[in-house]
Design a protein around this motif. Sequence first.
Motif, short mmCIF file in Angstrom:
data_model
loop_
_atom_site.label_atom_id
_atom_site.label_comp_id
_atom_site.label_asym_id
_atom_site.label_seq_id
_atom_site.Cartn_x
_atom_site.Cartn_y
_atom_site.Cartn_z
N GLN A 166 0.62 50.36 4.73
CA GLN A 166 0.03 50.85 3.48
C GLN A 166 0.77 52.10 3.01
N ARG A 167 1.08 53.00 3.92
CA ARG A 167 1.81 54.21 3.54
C ARG A 167 3.21 53.88 3.05
N THR A 170 2.96 52.24 -0.52
CA THR A 170 2.50 53.11 -1.61
C THR A 170 3.31 54.39 -1.71
N ARG A 172 2.72 57.01 0.04
CA ARG A 172 1.81 58.14 0.33
C ARG A 172 2.01 58.60 1.76
N LYS A 173 1.59 59.87 1.99
CA LYS A 173 1.64 60.41 3.34
C LYS A 173 0.49 59.89 4.19
N PRO A 176 -4.34 55.03 1.65
CA PRO A 176 -5.23 55.22 0.50
C PRO A 176 -6.69 55.06 0.87
#
Length: 247
Positions: A166-167, A170, A172-173, A176
């Motif tokens: 997922q990281r 996306t 992201r660190k 989500p």
Amino acid sequence: MTIIEDYCSAVRSSITNDGHPPLEASGLKLQENLTLIEQSLERMEKRSALPPPLVNLKHLLAKGLSATASLFSPVRVAYQWVDKASNILNNKIGLDAAGVKQSYQQLLTEMSQQKQKAGTLNTAIDNFIKTTHSYWSGLFHCYEIEDFPRTNNDLEHAFGMLRYHQRRCTGRKVAPSSLVIRGSVKLACAIATKLHSFTASDLAQVDIHTWLELRSQLQKHHKARIEQYRFRRDPKAYLANLESRLL
């Protein structure tokens, strides 16, 4: 002097050895090692005179082992059952799910009927049986489905892989927040798609009513998360709105 120090080192090693819990009882290992040390000193005492420090050490070990002997008996009985449970669930002989389930049920029956042998730990045996039955419905799926997570560690690894992807997807660190709401669906999809490539015809066979029910459950979770976020953002306004609606 060196021999005396080495015997003392053996005692210290026994006391500080924590083993590998929960399947190895460090207390039982402690008693076993101290008993071996005491027997060694007793053999040497019969062959020749021991130095006074080792005589004192032998008396201390004998006194401690004698005073605690009754405490270890229930632990030894209980851990024999724990060891049997571990061997059954490891399933090195390759039984199918029904065979593992039957063997484990026989062990639980034996524990229930002979729990008085565990002495002061009979309540712990009751708790073990009760907890096992609470997980019973999902305890044996891993023997039916290939690559199904068998332990909490394996399951956490599956969760971790999902968060990792997922990281990466996306950028992201952290994973989500939607993963909390839809995790039950996303995790199942992530595991299932590793085992089988689904086609449109496979998806068309899904029960529409089950799908709608699942969507409804996810929407309830989503709404609850929204309400929690609104309260954290402005508690006074949130409570004022509730009071207004209540009136």
